[in-house]
Design a protein around this motif. Structure first.
Motif, PDB file in Angstrom:
ATOM      1  N   PRO A 173       0.820  -1.221   0.000  1.00 34.36           N
ATOM      2  CA  PRO A 173       0.000   0.000   0.000  1.00 34.36           C
ATOM      3  C   PRO A 173       0.845   1.258   0.000  1.00 34.36           C
ATOM      4  CG  PRO A 173      -0.827  -1.592   1.594  1.00 34.36           C
ATOM      5  CD  PRO A 173       0.493  -2.122   1.118  1.00 34.36           C
ATOM      6  N   ALA A 174       0.282   2.333  -0.543  1.00 32.74           N
ATOM      7  CA  ALA A 174       1.009   3.600  -0.645  1.00 32.74           C
ATOM      8  C   ALA A 174       1.451   4.107   0.716  1.00 32.74           C
ATOM      9  CB  ALA A 174       0.145   4.639  -1.345  1.00 32.74           C
ATOM     10  N   THR A 175       0.637   3.894   1.736  1.00 24.87           N
ATOM     11  CA  THR A 175       0.998   4.386   3.070  1.00 24.87           C
ATOM     12  C   THR A 175       2.263   3.707   3.584  1.00 24.87           C
ATOM     13  OG1 THR A 175      -0.596   2.784   3.959  1.00 24.87           O
ATOM     14  CG2 THR A 175      -1.322   5.090   3.760  1.00 24.87           C
ATOM     15  N   ALA A 176       2.387   2.396   3.314  1.00 23.51           N
ATOM     16  CA  ALA A 176       3.580   1.671   3.760  1.00 23.51           C
ATOM     17  C   ALA A 176       4.815   2.127   2.992  1.00 23.51           C
ATOM     18  CB  ALA A 176       3.367   0.168   3.595  1.00 23.51           C
ATOM     19  N   VAL A 177       4.667   2.294   1.681  1.00 21.74           N
ATOM     20  CA  VAL A 177       5.795   2.748   0.863  1.00 21.74           C
ATOM     21  C   VAL A 177       6.170   4.178   1.246  1.00 21.74           C
ATOM     22  CG1 VAL A 177       6.599   3.163  -1.487  1.00 21.74           C
ATOM     23  CG2 VAL A 177       5.133   1.193  -1.007  1.00 21.74           C
ATOM     24  N   ALA A 178       5.161   5.006   1.489  1.00 22.89           N
ATOM     25  CA  ALA A 178       5.428   6.394   1.866  1.00 22.89           C
ATOM     26  C   ALA A 178       6.171   6.479   3.187  1.00 22.89           C
ATOM     27  CB  ALA A 178       4.120   7.181   1.941  1.00 22.89           C
ATOM     28  N   ALA A 179       5.852   5.603   4.123  1.00 22.49           N
ATOM     29  CA  ALA A 179       6.538   5.606   5.413  1.00 22.49           C
ATOM     30  C   ALA A 179       8.020   5.282   5.235  1.00 22.49           C
ATOM     31  CB  ALA A 179       5.881   4.611   6.360  1.00 22.49           C
ATOM     32  N   LYS A 180       8.312   4.308   4.373  1.00 21.50           N
ATOM     33  CA  LYS A 180       9.715   3.980   4.097  1.00 21.50           C
ATOM     34  C   LYS A 180      10.396   5.112   3.348  1.00 21.50           C
ATOM     35  CE  LYS A 180       9.031  -1.035   4.094  1.00 21.50           C
ATOM     36  NZ  LYS A 180       9.143  -2.306   3.317  1.00 21.50           N
ATOM     37  N   ALA A 181       9.655   5.727   2.420  1.00 23.67           N
ATOM     38  CA  ALA A 181      10.217   6.846   1.660  1.00 23.67           C
ATOM     39  C   ALA A 181      10.526   8.026   2.583  1.00 23.67           C
ATOM     40  CB  ALA A 181       9.260   7.266   0.551  1.00 23.67           C
ATOM     41  N   GLN A 182       9.697   8.226   3.595  1.00 27.62           N
ATOM     42  CA  GLN A 182       9.953   9.306   4.545  1.00 27.62           C
ATOM     43  C   GLN A 182      11.240   9.051   5.331  1.00 27.62           C
ATOM     44  OE1 GLN A 182       8.662  12.231   4.828  1.00 27.62           O
ATOM     45  NE2 GLN A 182       9.944  12.784   6.580  1.00 27.62           N
ATOM     46  N   LYS A 183      11.472   7.800   5.697  1.00 23.02           N
ATOM     47  CA  LYS A 183      12.732   7.469   6.366  1.00 23.02           C
ATOM     48  C   LYS A 183      13.919   7.729   5.443  1.00 23.02           C
ATOM     49  CE  LYS A 183      10.918   4.050   9.624  1.00 23.02           C
ATOM     50  NZ  LYS A 183      10.974   2.643  10.095  1.00 23.02           N
ATOM     51  N   MET A 184      13.705   7.477   4.136  1.00 25.62           N
ATOM     52  CA  MET A 184      14.752   7.776   3.153  1.00 25.62           C
ATOM     53  C   MET A 184      15.050   9.281   3.128  1.00 25.62           C
ATOM     54  SD  MET A 184      14.412   7.496  -0.975  1.00 25.62           S
ATOM     55  CE  MET A 184      13.157   8.789  -0.936  1.00 25.62           C
ATOM     56  N   VAL A 185      13.995  10.096   3.117  1.00 25.46           N
ATOM     57  CA  VAL A 185      14.167  11.547   3.115  1.00 25.46           C
ATOM     58  C   VAL A 185      14.916  11.987   4.375  1.00 25.46           C
ATOM     59  CG1 VAL A 185      12.949  13.758   3.241  1.00 25.46           C
ATOM     60  CG2 VAL A 185      12.155  11.979   1.660  1.00 25.46           C
ATOM     61  N   GLU A 186      14.524  11.437   5.505  1.00 30.51           N
ATOM     62  CA  GLU A 186      15.179  11.790   6.766  1.00 30.51           C
ATOM     63  C   GLU A 186      16.641  11.357   6.766  1.00 30.51           C
ATOM     64  OE1 GLU A 186      12.670   9.847   9.564  1.00 30.51           O
ATOM     65  OE2 GLU A 186      11.010  11.276   9.321  1.00 30.51           O
ATOM     66  N   ALA A 187      16.921  10.204   6.155  1.00 32.71           N
ATOM     67  CA  ALA A 187      18.307   9.733   6.082  1.00 32.71           C
ATOM     68  C   ALA A 187      19.140  10.639   5.184  1.00 32.71           C
ATOM     69  CB  ALA A 187      18.342   8.295   5.565  1.00 32.71           C
ATOM     70  N   MET A 188      18.561  11.110   4.080  1.00 26.05           N
ATOM     71  CA  MET A 188      19.280  12.050   3.214  1.00 26.05           C
ATOM     72  C   MET A 188      19.601  13.329   3.973  1.00 26.05           C
ATOM     73  SD  MET A 188      17.250  11.534  -0.419  1.00 26.05           S
ATOM     74  CE  MET A 188      18.424  12.442  -1.426  1.00 26.05           C
ATOM     75  N   GLU A 189      18.635  13.806   4.753  1.00 29.41           N
ATOM     76  CA  GLU A 189      18.867  15.015   5.544  1.00 29.41           C
ATOM     77  C   GLU A 189      19.938  14.775   6.605  1.00 29.41           C
ATOM     78  OE1 GLU A 189      15.002  15.888   7.049  1.00 29.41           O
ATOM     79  OE2 GLU A 189      14.296  16.809   5.175  1.00 29.41           O
ATOM     80  N   ALA A 190      19.910  13.582   7.205  1.00 31.03           N
ATOM     81  CA  ALA A 190      20.917  13.269   8.224  1.00 31.03           C
ATOM     82  C   ALA A 190      22.321  13.225   7.631  1.00 31.03           C
ATOM     83  CB  ALA A 190      20.586  11.930   8.886  1.00 31.03           C
ATOM     84  N   CYS A 191      22.382  12.968   6.325  1.00 36.65           N
ATOM     85  CA  CYS A 191      23.677  12.932   5.643  1.00 36.65           C
ATOM     86  C   CYS A 191      24.052  14.288   5.060  1.00 36.65           C
ATOM     87  CB  CYS A 191      23.664  11.875   4.546  1.00 36.65           C
ATOM     88  SG  CYS A 191      23.576  10.168   5.161  1.00 36.65           S
ATOM     89  N   GLY A 192      23.246  15.330   5.366  1.00 38.99           N
ATOM     90  CA  GLY A 192      23.610  16.690   4.985  1.00 38.99           C
ATOM     91  C   GLY A 192      22.846  17.297   3.835  1.00 38.99           C
ATOM     92  N   CYS A 193      21.933  16.547   3.200  1.00 36.84           N
ATOM     93  CA  CYS A 193      21.217  17.069   2.045  1.00 36.84           C
ATOM     94  C   CYS A 193      19.968  17.837   2.478  1.00 36.84           C
ATOM     95  CB  CYS A 193      20.805  15.932   1.107  1.00 36.84           C
ATOM     96  SG  CYS A 193      19.950  16.501  -0.370  1.00 36.84           S
ATOM     97  N   THR A 194      19.841  19.077   2.015  1.00 41.94           N
ATOM     98  CA  THR A 194      18.692  19.903   2.382  1.00 41.94           C
ATOM     99  C   THR A 194      17.830  20.273   1.177  1.00 41.94           C
ATOM    100  OG1 THR A 194      20.028  21.908   2.161  1.00 41.94           O
ATOM    101  CG2 THR A 194      19.910  20.904   4.356  1.00 41.94           C
ATOM    102  N   LEU A 195      18.098  19.723   0.010  1.00 41.84           N
ATOM    103  CA  LEU A 195      17.307  20.023  -1.182  1.00 41.84           C
ATOM    104  C   LEU A 195      15.879  19.507  -1.034  1.00 41.84           C
ATOM    105  CD1 LEU A 195      19.733  19.054  -4.097  1.00 41.84           C
ATOM    106  CD2 LEU A 195      19.256  21.334  -3.211  1.00 41.84           C
ATOM    107  N   ASN A 196      14.909  20.230  -1.587  1.00 41.06           N
ATOM    108  CA  ASN A 196      13.530  19.769  -1.613  1.00 41.06           C
ATOM    109  C   ASN A 196      13.421  18.541  -2.517  1.00 41.06           C
ATOM    110  OD1 ASN A 196      10.569  19.944  -1.300  1.00 41.06           O
ATOM    111  ND2 ASN A 196      10.623  20.487  -3.467  1.00 41.06           N
ATOM    112  N   ASN A 197      12.857  17.455  -1.959  1.00 41.55           N
ATOM    113  CA  ASN A 197      12.636  16.228  -2.721  1.00 41.55           C
ATOM    114  C   ASN A 197      13.865  15.836  -3.537  1.00 41.55           C
ATOM    115  OD1 ASN A 197      10.006  15.039  -2.226  1.00 41.55           O
ATOM    116  ND2 ASN A 197       9.179  16.990  -2.945  1.00 41.55           N
ATOM    117  N   ALA A 198      14.986  15.788  -2.864  1.00 38.41           N
ATOM    118  CA  ALA A 198      16.256  15.512  -3.547  1.00 38.41           C
ATOM    119  C   ALA A 198      16.285  14.129  -4.182  1.00 38.41           C
ATOM    120  CB  ALA A 198      17.410  15.654  -2.560  1.00 38.41           C
ATOM    121  N   TYR A 199      15.452  13.211  -3.681  1.00 35.24           N
ATOM    122  CA  TYR A 199      15.450  11.882  -4.301  1.00 35.24           C
ATOM    123  C   TYR A 199      15.073  11.963  -5.777  1.00 35.24           C
ATOM    124  CZ  TYR A 199      13.812   7.471  -5.998  1.00 35.24           C
ATOM    125  OH  TYR A 199      13.619   6.385  -6.796  1.00 35.24           O
ATOM    126  N   MET A 200      14.122  12.840  -6.122  1.00 39.49           N
ATOM    127  CA  MET A 200      13.740  12.968  -7.521  1.00 39.49           C
ATOM    128  C   MET A 200      14.919  13.448  -8.356  1.00 39.49           C
ATOM    129  SD  MET A 200      10.657  11.867  -7.541  1.00 39.49           S
ATOM    130  CE  MET A 200      10.192  12.263  -9.220  1.00 39.49           C
TER     131      MET A 200
END
Length: 600
Positions: free
Chosen positions: A537-564
């Motif tokens: 489900p989208a909610t489950a994937v979104a939760a994992k994607a949010q952890k990805m965003v947080e991990a990118m930020e923890a590694c110093g990235c502050t760009l909006n939606n940098a994964y894209m």
């Protein structure tokens, strides 16, 4: 699961006529609403909608004569009745979801029609993958129209894909029931130079009476643009400024203005309507790419319409751009896009046209969502093993696979560097002076390594280069098998050992996105279908994607939606500089260039 087609107008016309004439009671009446008429750009209070066989039979001030003992009656209580929203250009795979789960995610947001180009899966699985997407799309309770991908590879000779789409494939797909046209024609130099394969695909589409999608990513609006338009594409979504939008509509194209997870191109173009006063019927809103987090937390086409309004667009014009304009463009004006007799009964009830709360949604006369909750089943296709085992690297990678050797005797090098641009698809072609340590070139000062790992044919190939703009710090790496459009594996990192860990992890799980720092995995989004999608489900994937965003930020990235931004670094049809399995590509000239300035 067998697809049961939605009844066509000829199948139900006698019943619709009988209901409208008062000879036959209808199935459903939505009573006492404010009718938003997108044909005339009016709001008309005190109107009813009579629905039969999933289509609209009557809209007017009093549908009481259509009501029988078995008729369901819904009181709109004066709320606005607007057409279901349409997304004119998008890629389901960008949501990291299958068509079924993507439908489940967007239904509560009022999107009832999407026009999707599955060229992501085409690059991985070819025509069979497109057919799988098409078949699951037809099972859904909303309208999912498929555009047959046109460009796999997107730039022949500059990248190697898992499969190639041929003109014969396009001609075959035009006979499938859910194909609405040809997907975005990304090979704009091919069209401008009358490439026989590109013209054969366009000709097959036009012979079928269907729409040719455009993708002109060059800022050059001179002869090459004129040649591209003459080649047949009917729309374009790659504009980034007012001049782009104006140039397209003046040449008879539709200007598709996008607001995706990372593409913010509406505000800079909609002034063509709001300030220059151009006819808004030639402008269309779309998303292009929305990941699951955006869908779950922010919305879909309702988000785009709200944004257009916030940019100064009249709410009724913004609604036209997300309904009737889209339907007309694809030749479906008699089928959807407005609340008028004969059309599919795709209806939204909302209490405000500016903030656009999506309170109730009907599709084909069925209540499918209420107050943010999806009320219907979204059936799944049985995805075979061939679609789930697609990461083939050839061998386990080590840090040596990511070494960039300096020219003999060099203490530093001047490198060509891909420059990320926040909130836009284009990149910049930059140059950076980088140090050499023990014979290897090292990133510094915001410039880190990027690698493209071949994952379709198990060649073991790794192409290394440099990228700037993510601002990562510490020893980290991020890897993704979503790598538009060839969809090899992109690895970006500050440490070669972490890059190897991340790449091997994705081979282990069958594709997805992962982030490592100091030997530890900070986030993982598994995408087992073609390395692009999850059937969770989208909610489950979104939760994992949010952890990805947080991990990118923890590694110093502050760009909006940098994964894209990360996922598009291999898209060799959007300027200025990209990476492919063959090396660095200067998309301004469509030529390969060396990593180091002055090198051969």
């Amino acid at each position: 699961m067998t697809h049961i087609p939605f009844p066509s107008w000829p199948d139900v016309a006698p019943r619709l006529i009988a209901v409208a004439a008062g000879r036959d009671p209808t199935d459903l009446v939505i009573r006492g609403g404010t009718w938003v008429n997108v044909h005339t750009r009016e709001t008309l209070p005190g109107h009813d909608i009579a629905i039969a066989e999933g289509r609209i039979a009557y809209v007017g001030p009093d549908a009481s004569y259509c009501i029988g003992p078995e008729t369901q009656v819904v009181d709109a209580n004066g709320r606005y009745m607007i057409p279901g929203l349409c997304d004119a250009h998008m890629h389901i795979e960008s949501g990291m979801l299958t068509p079924a789960e993507f439908a489940r995610a967007i239904i509560p947001h009022g999107t009832t029609s999407i026009f999707t180009d599955p060229h992501e899966i085409a690059n991985v699985l070819g025509l069979p993958g497109v057919r799988m997407m098409h078949d699951e799309a037809l099972l859904q309770p909303i309208n999912i129209f498929t555009q047959m991908p046109s460009c796999a590879p997107s730039a022949p000779g500059l990248e190697t894909t898992g499969y190639e789409i041929s003109a014969e494939d396009v001609a075959e797909a035009m006979a499938w029931p859910g194909i609405i046209g040809l997907g975005e024609m990304m090979n704009f130099p091919g069209v401008a130079n009358a490439d026989p394969k590109m013209l054969a695909e366009i000709a097959a589409t036009q012979r079928a009476g269907k729409t040719v999608g455009g993708h002109y990513a060059s800022p050059d609006l001179g002869p090459d643009f004129a040649a591209y338009v003459a080649g047949g594409p009917a729309d374009d979504h790659e504009g980034t400024c007012e001049a782009d939008a104006i140039a397209r509509v003046r040449q008879g194209m539709r200007s598709m203005m996008r607001l995706g997870s990372a593409w913010y191109d509406v505000e800079s173009q909609i002034t063509a309507v709001t300030e220059k006063g151009l006819d808004p019927r030639n402008f269309i809103l779309c998303t292009d790419d929305c990941h699951s987090g955006t869908l779950v937390n922010e919305g879909h086409m309702n988000r785009v319409v709200r944004h257009a309004i916030a940019c100064g667009c009249d709410p009724l014009i913004a609604l036209q751009m997300a309904t009737i304009n889209t339907a007309t463009h694809f030749g479906l004006e008699r089928e959807l896009g407005s609340l008028t007799p004969g059309r599919r009964a795709d209806v939204i009830l909302t209490s405000d046209l500016t903030t656009l709360p999506i309170e109730q949604v009907w599709a084909r006369g069925q209540l499918i969502a209420e107050n943010g909750e999806c009320l219907v089943d979204c059936p799944h296709f049985d995805w075979p093993d061939s679609a789930r085992n697609t990461v083939h690297m050839g061998h386990t990678l080590t840090d040596q696979d990511f070494e960039i050797k300096a020219p003999d005797g060099a203490n530093s090098v001047r490198a060509n560097v891909i420059g990320v641009v926040e909130n836009q698809a284009p990149t910049k072609a930059l140059k950076a002076d980088l140090p050499v340590v023990d014979g290897l070139v090292e990133g510094q000062g915001g410039t880190c390594q990027i690698a493209l790992v071949e994952r379709h044919r198990a060649t073991g190939g790794v192409t290394n280069a440099f990228v700037s703009g993510f601002n990562y710090t510490g020893k980290m790496a991020m890897a993704s098998t979503v790598a538009h459009d060839s969809h090899h594996m992109i690895v970006v990192g500050t440490d070669r050992a972490q890059m190897a860990l991340a790449a091997n992890r994705l081979a282990e799980v069958g594709g997805g996105i992962t982030i490592f720092r100091d030997g530890q995995e900070l986030a993982l989004v598994e995408l087992p279908i073609a390395g692009l999608m999850s059937d969770d489900p989208a909610t489950a994937v979104a939760a994992k994607a949010q952890k990805m965003v947080e991990a990118m930020e923890a590694c110093g990235c502050t760009l909006n939606n940098a994964y894209m931004q990360h996922s598009l670094l291999a898209l060799v049809v959007i300027p200025e500089l990209r990476i492919s399995d063959l090396g660095l590509v200067d998309v301004r000239t469509f030529e390969m260039i060396p990593l180091f300035e002055g090198a051969e």
